[in-house]
Design a protein around this motif. Structure first.
Motif, PDB file in Angstrom:
ATOM      1  N   TYR A 224       0.815  -1.214   0.000  1.00 15.21           N
ATOM      2  CA  TYR A 224       0.000   0.000   0.000  1.00 15.21           C
ATOM      3  C   TYR A 224       0.848   1.264   0.000  1.00 15.21           C
TER       4      TYR A 224
ATOM      5  N   THR B  31      -1.268   6.591  -1.607  1.00 10.76           N
ATOM      6  CA  THR B  31      -1.355   6.110  -0.226  1.00 10.76           C
ATOM      7  C   THR B  31       0.047   5.989   0.341  1.00 10.76           C
TER       8      THR B  31
ATOM      9  N   ALA C  74      -0.893   3.424   6.209  1.00 12.17           N
ATOM     10  CA  ALA C  74      -1.962   2.422   6.311  1.00 12.17           C
ATOM     11  C   ALA C  74      -3.321   3.104   6.422  1.00 12.17           C
ATOM     12  N   GLY C  75      -3.387   4.229   7.132  1.00 10.11           N
ATOM     13  CA  GLY C  75      -4.646   4.955   7.272  1.00 10.11           C
ATOM     14  C   GLY C  75      -5.152   5.497   5.943  1.00 10.11           C
TER      15      GLY C  75
ATOM     16  N   TYR D 130      -4.471   4.241   3.062  1.00  7.34           N
ATOM     17  CA  TYR D 130      -4.862   3.086   2.262  1.00  7.34           C
ATOM     18  C   TYR D 130      -6.255   2.600   2.657  1.00  7.34           C
ATOM     19  N   VAL D 131      -6.525   2.536   3.958  1.00  7.47           N
ATOM     20  CA  VAL D 131      -7.851   2.107   4.423  1.00  7.47           C
ATOM     21  C   VAL D 131      -8.910   3.102   3.968  1.00  7.47           C
ATOM     22  N   LEU D 132      -8.627   4.383   4.052  1.00  8.20           N
ATOM     23  CA  LEU D 132      -9.567   5.405   3.569  1.00  8.20           C
ATOM     24  C   LEU D 132      -9.801   5.238   2.071  1.00  8.20           C
ATOM     25  N   SER D 133      -8.761   4.945   1.324  1.00  8.98           N
ATOM     26  CA  SER D 133      -8.899   4.723  -0.115  1.00  8.98           C
ATOM     27  C   SER D 133      -9.754   3.495  -0.401  1.00  8.98           C
ATOM     28  N   LEU D 134      -9.571   2.438   0.395  1.00 10.58           N
ATOM     29  CA  LEU D 134     -10.404   1.246   0.237  1.00 10.58           C
ATOM     30  C   LEU D 134     -11.873   1.573   0.459  1.00 10.58           C
ATOM     31  N   LEU D 135     -12.160   2.374   1.483  1.00  8.74           N
ATOM     32  CA  LEU D 135     -13.546   2.757   1.768  1.00  8.74           C
ATOM     33  C   LEU D 135     -14.127   3.625   0.658  1.00  8.74           C
TER      34      LEU D 135
ATOM     35  N   GLY E  25      -6.074  -5.377  -2.710  1.00 11.69           N
ATOM     36  CA  GLY E  25      -7.047  -4.800  -1.777  1.00 11.69           C
ATOM     37  C   GLY E  25      -8.032  -3.889  -2.477  1.00 11.69           C
TER      38      GLY E  25
ATOM     39  N   ALA F  36     -12.047  -4.422  -2.950  1.00 15.14           N
ATOM     40  CA  ALA F  36     -12.994  -3.369  -2.549  1.00 15.14           C
ATOM     41  C   ALA F  36     -13.961  -3.059  -3.687  1.00 15.14           C
TER      42      ALA F  36
END
Length: 142
Positions: A7, A19, A22-23, A25-30, A113, A117
């Motif tokens: 990521y 990204t 990690a934060g 990347y998670v926001l991008s996944l959402l 990932g 998503a």
């Protein structure tokens, strides 16, 4: 090219959308999940614009000549009404096309990932909104 799970430094659609944590990347996944979900909602909305509910035979009969009379509607008014409706449908089609291509480009980053998503968002979106697009299923065994 192969799918990967990293990521850090992952560009997504634009040079500025990278990204670096990690934060992020998670926001991008959402965000990708939400856009994929919205894509299915938009497909169902576009389908509803062309469904029989919106172009009922009662409206059609009212606008068509009956025994040679026009029921007070001029050809120009009918044409303008059609063009407004068709213009909105065209705009909706272009927006849906654009969203679908963005989803495709996200999958083409080959980030596993982000790809998952996209698939989960489209799947949940179809589950929630796809019912309106289902036709009457006939029993093919009889």
């Amino acid at each position: 090219m192969s799918f990967h799970w990293s990521y850090f430094g992952q560009p997504i659609l634009f040079k500025t959308w990278v990204t670096n944590s990690a934060g992020a990347y998670v926001l991008s996944l959402l965000i990708v999940f939400a856009v994929s979900l919205f894509s299915e909602y938009w497909s169902s909305y576009r389908y509803s614009l062309n469904s029989d509910k919106n172009t009922s035979s009662a409206n059609y009969e009212e606008l068509t000549p009956l025994n040679g009379e026009r029921r007070g509607h001029s050809i120009g008014k009918l044409y303008r009404t059609f063009m407004k409706s068709h213009l909105w449908k065209t705009i909706c089609h272009m927006l849906g096309f654009m969203i679908s291509y963005f989803i495709m480009l996200v999958v083409m980053t080959f980030n596993a990932g982000l790809g998952i998503a996209c698939v989960l968002g489209v799947g949940l979106g179809y589950y929630l909104f796809g019912r309106s697009r289902l036709g009457v299923v006939e029993d093919i065994c009889h």
